[in-house]
Write a protein that holds these residues in place. Structure first.
Motif: not given
Length: 343
Positions: A59, A201, A227, A253-254, A257
């Motif tokens: 990320n 992101t 994202y 977080t990745s 996403t």
């Protein structure tokens, strides 16, 4: 599902207050998601668990110095502000302390007037919408006046802003760092092994760290986070899946996403948007096979996410071992790799 099912006892002294000099010398616990077996390594040994053709997903969000200290115009009362979400026309959704001093119409001055803000609305959970005024470039002023938004469990002052930043951070927008263990040298080694590195992101919101207040986990409402995935990166991830290789997410977080953006078969295309995805045990992962992550807070949505991947009993047992072995916990702490070690 009861929130207490995700509790573990963490001694205060195991919360890492400072980053290690060498990020990749953190300890690494490897948890076999199928058997629950635990192995103790050092983070730079991560290469022993990667294979040519795997796709490592990072990320590339960048933490902004989102904590501002100002004074209320008129009374000079001290006000602390945390920037949460950028809206249009220099309006930000913010967390304000003390909130009771900041009614609609309140004006706040930062840096002797270098930056000023006016509270224009109060939204959900008491967050304030603030309209900012300044001369010049907002990001430059923020860099000058703002401080890194370290989580409340870190009480030490950060000497170098970049230590609460990944080495691959690119796009401003996060209120928290998404994992800090890789170095440029280690990433280079990973690439040279024939492992593809894909970037996504997701701007991490502070809701990530918010405690689950509902007793029934399923009643918890997740915050929304922005994202973006570009086509070139989606292609790398899709290729790994199509050729029978693993997709290994770096950070929760990745993971969020990828799982939010994929179709029902786990394939991705260029896209952007807001996600409130909540991953807890029972969730069927569509994209990721393995996860590199930190050790997370008791009863948090992040412990629930890793429990969805490796099983609650396996995760809580691994955390118990981590406490016994005196691993370092949370943002500046050690790492865990959740994978199938037989692959």
């Amino acid at each position: 599902m009861d929130v207490k099912d995700f509790y573990y006892d963490l001694p205060q002294e195991l919360i890492a207050q400072d980053p290690l000099e060498d990020r990749s010398s953190s300890r690494l616990m490897v948890l076999d998601k199928n058997t629950g077996e635990v192995t103790h390594r050092v983070f730079k040994d991560i290469t022993d668990y990667l294979r040519p053709g795997d796709c490592l997903v990072i990320n590339n969000t960048k933490v902004i110095p989102a904590r501002l200290y100002g004074v209320k115009e008129g009374t000079q009362a001290k006000i602390e502000i945390l920037l949460l979400k950028r809206k249009e026309n220099d309006i930000w959704e913010t967390l304000v302390k003390p909130g009771k001093k900041c009614k609609v119409g309140t004006k706040i001055s930062f840096g002797d007037g270098l930056l000023t803000g006016e509270v224009i609305d109060i939204v959900e959970e008491g967050n304030r919408l603030i309209q900012f005024h300044y001369d010049g470039i907002f990001e430059e002023i923020l860099d000058q006046l703002g401080q890194m938004p370290l989580p409340p469990y870190i009480t030490h002052q950060l000497q170098d802003k970049n230590r609460y930043q990944t080495v691959y951070a690119k796009y401003d927008g996060s209120a928290a760092a998404p994992g800090l263990h890789f170095t440029p040298e280690l990433l280079k080694k990973v690439k040279e092994m024939g492992v593809e590195i894909a970037e996504v992101t997701l701007h991490v919101g502070l809701g990530t760290f918010r405690p689950v207040k509902e007793t029934d986990v399923l009643k918890h409402h997740m915050h929304s986070e922005f994202y973006r995935i570009e086509q070139s990166e989606a292609d790398k991830i899709n290729h790994a899946k199509e050729t029978g290789h693993r997709v290994i997410a770096v950070g929760t977080t990745s993971t969020r996403t990828l799982e939010a953006a994929s179709d029902e078969n786990g394939f991705l295309r260029e896209t952007s948007g807001w996600t409130e995805i909540f991953i807890y045990p029972g969730y069927r992962f569509k994209v990721i096979d393995s996860l590199i992550t930190n050790f997370h807070l008791p009863e948090s949505t992040l412990v629930m996410l890793v429990s969805a991947l490796a099983g609650r009993e396996h995760v809580l047992n691994a955390y118990e071992i981590a406490v016994q072995e005196k691993y370092r916990f949370f943002s500046f702490g050690d790492a865990m790799l959740i994978t199938d070690t037989t692959v």
